[in-house]
Every structure is written in structure tokens, then in C-alpha cells.
Design an enzyme around this catalytic site. Structure first.
Site, PDB file in Angstrom:
ATOM      1  N   GLN A 345       0.832  -1.199   0.000  1.00  0.00           N
ATOM      2  CA  GLN A 345       0.000   0.000   0.000  1.00  0.00           C
ATOM      3  C   GLN A 345       0.872   1.255   0.000  1.00  0.00           C
ATOM      4  O   GLN A 345       1.858   1.337   0.732  1.00  0.00           O
ATOM      5  CB  GLN A 345      -0.925   0.009   1.222  1.00  0.00           C
ATOM      6  CG  GLN A 345      -1.977  -1.084   1.220  1.00  0.00           C
ATOM      7  CD  GLN A 345      -3.074  -0.850   0.197  1.00  0.00           C
ATOM      8  OE1 GLN A 345      -3.178   0.212  -0.399  1.00  0.00           O
ATOM      9  NE2 GLN A 345      -3.913  -1.860  -0.014  1.00  0.00           N
ATOM     10  N   ASP A 420      -1.865 -16.520  -3.909  1.00  0.00           N
ATOM     11  CA  ASP A 420      -1.599 -15.519  -4.935  1.00  0.00           C
ATOM     12  C   ASP A 420      -1.012 -16.225  -6.142  1.00  0.00           C
ATOM     13  O   ASP A 420      -0.263 -17.197  -5.993  1.00  0.00           O
ATOM     14  CB  ASP A 420      -0.636 -14.447  -4.422  1.00  0.00           C
ATOM     15  CG  ASP A 420      -0.707 -13.161  -5.235  1.00  0.00           C
ATOM     16  OD1 ASP A 420      -1.189 -12.147  -4.691  1.00  0.00           O
ATOM     17  OD2 ASP A 420      -0.288 -13.168  -6.410  1.00  0.00           O
ATOM     18  N   ASP A 487      -8.247  -9.044  -1.875  1.00  0.00           N
ATOM     19  CA  ASP A 487      -7.634  -7.737  -2.151  1.00  0.00           C
ATOM     20  C   ASP A 487      -7.027  -7.781  -3.551  1.00  0.00           C
ATOM     21  O   ASP A 487      -5.810  -7.797  -3.721  1.00  0.00           O
ATOM     22  CB  ASP A 487      -6.563  -7.433  -1.101  1.00  0.00           C
ATOM     23  CG  ASP A 487      -5.989  -6.033  -1.249  1.00  0.00           C
ATOM     24  OD1 ASP A 487      -6.553  -5.240  -2.029  1.00  0.00           O
ATOM     25  OD2 ASP A 487      -4.966  -5.735  -0.603  1.00  0.00           O
ATOM     26  N   CYS A 515      -9.427  -1.424  -4.746  1.00  0.00           N
ATOM     27  CA  CYS A 515      -8.790  -0.177  -5.179  1.00  0.00           C
ATOM     28  C   CYS A 515      -9.487   0.372  -6.414  1.00  0.00           C
ATOM     29  O   CYS A 515      -9.075   1.411  -6.939  1.00  0.00           O
ATOM     30  CB  CYS A 515      -7.306  -0.404  -5.461  1.00  0.00           C
ATOM     31  SG  CYS A 515      -6.981  -1.628  -6.751  1.00  0.00           S
TER      32      CYS A 515
END
Length: 591
Positions: A345, A420, A487, A515
Site C-alpha cells: 500500500q 496468490d 484484495d 482499489c
């Protein structure tokens, strides 16, 4: 951040197999960029107060996210009803009734939006700059070097004009607020760029004045110096610099010119660059310009050679020149090591606010379910000792593991399974887990996980890992509660991930960190909340509490933490009987 800008967090992936150079376009008339020219593009809300920014962004989230989401979900209901009616051979009215919008979606303000949460500082911990040419008036510079050319500003009209002022272009780096043909603008007037980053820009601009190697020209794909990425941490007093350049033989356009070869000059410039960055110190100032009494030095330096036409993918190879191979950052109770291509971030204090909201949403769900189980255990008069469920968190698109590890450190969950698709990101996550006391290769019999490691990070597709983990614990008869945090990047979740979240009946709450709340989140919510279909057969979710966080002050963008809970019978039918809500041990069957 929606359009490709110098502050864009996701690098554009090279998709052109072989460079296809375009014919030269007419050069625009050179123009000196003012501070407001730069600020109005990079920080377009710089003239608004904090309160005005909060109000504007909150209203944007209501109109462009919540209301758009309601429209998207209703549209999916209508489409499914239309398709089913069209295909039905009989009883069409009954088929249409099957896809009447759920009760919750018909309520007024059915997707509530909390006011925007502001962050303590607008300063970014990562910025990407571009090498190029900066236009200045002749009187502003007495430099005369071979990276400097002169142009004359002309006006085609015949009316009397004030005396013309010569404009020169200097090799520089910074932002390109008007596009690659408008020249480079220095970042010093942008309130979200720290003093130390501006100092690095100044040092390298001075370096360029004496360099025989030219900046890269995006129009012709010629030149050498391309881009600069800076990561800093004021908490650990560390600074990472990644400098991107074309091959020593030149850019893609230089390949058509046999006379271009920077190899010999590059060897000398490389050593001079290392010496320059090793020796430099960059004073740290507050947002109001007050000297904080210390300076940063470059603690990690990398070079990245790239011959593509756009920008390199996040994990394009880098060459380590000196210092550490990672930069460390402190976030809450955790310390994270960030490699050159890793996602983190861009506003550290803001990330702490963001992750605290995530943890609060998970903790609330766990507390409510445990209180209900305890009440049921007591009402049965069960003589056996009450045992709480283990809480297992699926951290989907986990990156370097920040959210899952923060939840573990705060004791919100008992175990984290991070997934991921990026192998380098998973390696970072494993290293960070070990750094924070949650070694994926070691278990602890005192942590309530029966000697199992508290973390597991897998480079794989999320759908396969989730189903395997749930099946394994179910077969072992372990009493576990499953939650999910997602996320994703700006593109949102893959349809197969959404499909498996829908079909994983054991997952009753999803916390979605977006986002891109006005884009991909709206689409994903439509798939998570639509009626069961052949592909998305699980019980749908519904958005409950939603918190926007101003992770990008002075810009039009923010992040959103949206909570999705499984629909109950009340949510779908509007029933009011006490038996409508399902028990935790029983997943709601689709209607």
C-alpha cells in the site's frame, strides 16, 4: 487511480511481441509547465480542504459505487428472468417469478455507505518518475550541455505580440502531466510527494546534466534513461531506488541505427551513478517544510534493463548494485520486507486504518457467531465443555501477506491460508511470516492449531486451494470457521474465484478490499449477489457495511472495504419468522 499516470500502481504488461514503430508525428509547440499545470493533473483536488475532499469522495462512492451496484444487481435479475422466460416452453409467468429481486435489494439505501475515513498524511511511500526533457525559459538556466537544445516559441497570428522568449529543454525526470509529448514536470509542487523524493530527483537531474546518455524518447523509442521508482520508509529510515534503462545498444528505435551504441559510455556512467547515490543524503521535512532533523540515504539500489515499448511487468528482473535487497516497513505490530517488484500500500498510515477496518469486520462476525453458539450450547444443557471454533482466514490475492499477517498478529484469526498467482509475491509472504513469528514451516502446539503452522502461503489459483483446505479440515472432523479476505488488483477477481467463493458454502463472510470501487468491484458484486445460476450455484451474498478510506489524498480516488454476508431467508424472501436465519453449521440452500 484509473488512467495510466506517473502514480499508477499497476505496471502495464508488455503485450507486443516485436516492436512496431509508428511514423513520426508532428511535434507539439514546446511549453513551460507551471506548478499548477503539474498539480492539477497529479493532485487535482489540491485546492479543496480535507472536509471538501471527504464530502466529494463520499458522494462519489454513493453515486458511482453503491447506486451503480444496485443497478448492476437488478440488471442481472432482469436478464436471468428474461433468459428463463425466453427458453421456457410453458408456465412462463412462474419462471419470471423465480427471479424477482430479493427483498434486501428492494429496500431503500440497501447498500449503506459510511463516511470517508481520512488518513493522517498524503505522503506516498512509493512514486514512479519518468526521464525526459523539461522545458524552461532561457533565463532560468545558464547550463550548456549536449543534453540541452533550444527552441523558439512562435505565434502564427499577425497581431502584435510581446517579445518572444526562448525555451530550452533540459534532461530531467519527474511527471508527464500532459503526456509524453508535453515534457517532464518536477514533482516539488505536489503535496503528496515527500521532500526526500524531491531531493533524489534533484540529485539525478544534476547527474543527467553531465551525462552523455540521453533520456528515452517514447515517441521514437530511442535513448537510454527510462524511469525511476523510489520507495521510502520514514519509520525504518530506509530508501530503495530502482532505475530503469534501455539496453546499452539503445532503445527499440535505435536498433535501426547501427551508429547508436552506448556500451562504452554506460560502463563509465554506471560507476558514476553508483558513487552519486552512495554519497547523497536527502533531508527529511514535514509537510509544512519543517526540517525533522535527519536525512535518508539510499539503502537499496537496483538497475532494471528493459527494451519493451510500454512498462515492464511488476517482477521483471532487476540487478542489485548495492545495499539491502529489500526495504523494511513497519505497519501496526508487523514488520514487512518489500522486494523491488512487490505490491505494498502506497500510504502506510492509511494502510493501518484500512487493515483495522478489515480486522474489525472479521472480529465482529466471529464474535457474533461464537455468542450464538455459546447460547445454543447453554440452552441445550450440554455437560461437555464448550469449545470455540478455530477461525481460518483465506487471504485471496494475498501479495506479500500483509492483511493475513496483521490479522494473526492481532489475534483476530487462528490460521491464515494465503493464495496468490505470483510466485515472487508468495516468497515475500513466506519471508514476512517468518519475520513476524509465524514460520510456515514450523508449528506450535500451544497456538490451538494442533501443531500445524499458523500460516500457509501458496502460489496457485485460489479456487483449488480453498476447496482443498476446506475438504481436508472437514475430513479431519476439525471444528473450523472459514472467512475470506480478497484484495485484488484493479482488474478485480477472476470469474472462477467468484464462482468458488459462491460455491464454498462454509464461507459465510467475505471482506473485499477494492482499489477500483467504481469499476471492477461493481461487476464482482453483481456476480456475488445475483441469483443462483448454473455457474454460480451457491447461495448469493449481500453487501452489508462499507467503509471508504482515503488512501490517495488530493486525487479523485480512494479504496473501499466492502463486507459481503451470505443471504438469509429474510434477505431473499422478506420472511420475519425466527427460523428464517440459518445456523452456522448449516449452509443456506439456494432457493
Amino acid at each position: 487511480e484509473t488512467a495510466p499516470t506517473p502514480l499508477h500502481e499497476e505496471a502495464m504488461i508488455e503485450t507486443i511481441a516485436r516492436p512496431q514503430l509508428q511514423p513520426q508525428q508532428p511535434q507539439q509547440e514546446p511549453r513551460v509547465l507551471t506548478v499548477n499545470d503539474i498539480r492539477s493533473k497529479i493532485t487535482p483536488l489540491f485546492e479543496l480542504t480535507t472536509q471538501q475532499q471527504e464530502h466529494q469522495k463520499t458522494m462519489d462512492m454513493i453515486r458511482k459505487c453503491a447506486m451503480a451496484m444496485v443497478k448492476e444487481i437488478k440488471t442481472r435479475f432482469k436478464k436471468l428472468s428474461h433468459d428463463k422466460t425466453r427458453k421456457a416452453s410453458k408456465n412462463a409467468r412462474k419462471q419470471r417469478a423465480d427471479h424477482k429481486p430479493y427483498a434486501w435489494i428492494l429496500q431503500k439505501r440497501c447498500i449503506p455507505m459510511e463516511p470517508l475515513r481520512s488518513v493522517p498524511t498524503p505522503l506516498r511511500n512509493k512514486v514512479e518518475f519518468t526521464f525526459g526533457y523539461r522545458y524552461v525559459y532561457d533565463k532560468d538556466s545558464n547550463d550548456n550541455d549536449e543534453n540541452e537544445t533550444t527552441a523558439t516559441k512562435t505565434d502564427p497570428t499577425t497581431e502584435p505580440q510581446p517579445p518572444q522568449r526562448k525555451i530550452r529543454k533540459l534532461a530531467s525526470l519527474g511527471f508527464m502531466p500532459t503526456g509524453w509529448s508535453g515534457g517532464v514536470g518536477k514533482p516539488h509542487g505536489c503535496a503528496n510527494i515527500s521532500s526526500e523524493m524531491c531531493c533524489i530527483v534533484d540529485v539525478l537531474e544534476e547527474f543527467l546534466r553531465e551525462s552523455p546518455l540521453p533520456p528515452y524518447e517514447p515517441r521514437s523509442h530511442t535513448g537510454f534513461w527510462r524511469y525511476l521508482t523510489i520507495r521510502t520508509s520514514r519509520r525504518t529510515k530506509q530508501c530503495m531506488v530502482i532505475l530503469g534503462h534501455a539496453p546499452p545498444t539503445g532503445g527499440a528505435g535505435d536498433k535501426f541505427d547501427d551508429a547508436v551504441d552506448y556500451t562504452a559510455q554506460w560502463q563509465t556512467e554506471r560507476e558514476r551513478l553508483i558513487q552519486t547515490l552512495r554519497a547523497a543524503e536527502f533531508p527529511v521535512q514535514s509537510e509544512t517544510g519543517v526540517d525533522l532533523g535527519y536525512a535518508l540515504k539510499v539503502t537499496s539500489f537496483f538497475l532494471q534493463e528493459f527494451d519493451g515499448l510500454s512498462n515492464p511487468p511488476p517482477h521483471h528482473p532487476v540487478q542489485h548494485l548495492f545495499g539491502k535487497t529489500v526495504i523494511e516497513e513497519q505497519l501496526g505490530k508487523c514488520t514487512f520486507q518489500i522486494s523491488p517488484g512487490a505490491f505494498f500500500q502506497v500510504n502506510t498510515p492509511g494502510a493501518e486504518i484500512l487493515y483495522q477496518i478489515v480486522m474489525d469486520r472479521l472480529a465482529e462476525f466471529i464474535r457474533q457467531r461464537e455468542e450464538a453458539r455459546q447460547a445454543e450450547h447453554k440452552s441445550r444443557g450440554d455437560s461437555n465443555e464448550y469449545q470455540r471454533k478455530k477461525n481460518i482466514l483465506f487471504d485471496v490475492c494475498c501479495g506479500t501477506g500483509t492483511i493475513g499477517l496483521a490479522c494473526l498478529k492481532e489475534g483476530v484469526v487462528d490460521r491464515v491460508v494465503g493464495v496468490d498467482i505470483s510466485e515472487p509475491a508468495i516468497e515475500d509472504a513466506k519471508r514476512n511470516a517468518k519475520l513476524n513469528g509465524f514460520d510456515p514451516d514450523e508449528g506450535n502446539s500451544n497456538d490451538g492449531n494442533d501443531g500445524e503452522p499458523q500460516t500457509r502461503f501458496v502460489a496457485s489459483r485460489a479456487e483449488s486451494v480453498m476447496s482443498q483446505e476446506i475438504q481436508r479440515l472437514t475430513n479431519d472432523n476439525q471444528s473450523a470457521r472459514f472467512l475470506a479476505v480478497v484484495d485484488p488488483a484493479r482488474e478485480g477477481l477472476h470469474s472462477e474465484v467468484i464462482r468458488n467463493l459462491r460455491n464454498a458454502r462454509e464461507i459465510q463472510r467475505i471482506v473485499y478490499v477494492s482499489c477500483n470501487p467504481t469499476g471492477s468491484l461493481v461487476r464482482d458484486a453483481g456476480l456475488l449477489c445475483c441469483p443462483p445460476t448454473k455457474k454460480y450455484s451457491g447461495v448469493p451474498f449481500r453487501p452489508t457495511k462499507n467503509y471508504p478510506v482515503d488512501m490517495f489524498p488530493l486525487t479523485n480516488h480512494c479504496e473501499l472495504v466492502m463486507t459481503f454476508d451470505r443471504c438469509t431467508k429474510i434477505d431473499m424472501d422478506g420472511a420475519t419468522d425466527d427460523d428464517a436465519a440459518p445456523k452456522e453449521e448449516e449452509a443456506t440452500k439456494p432457493k
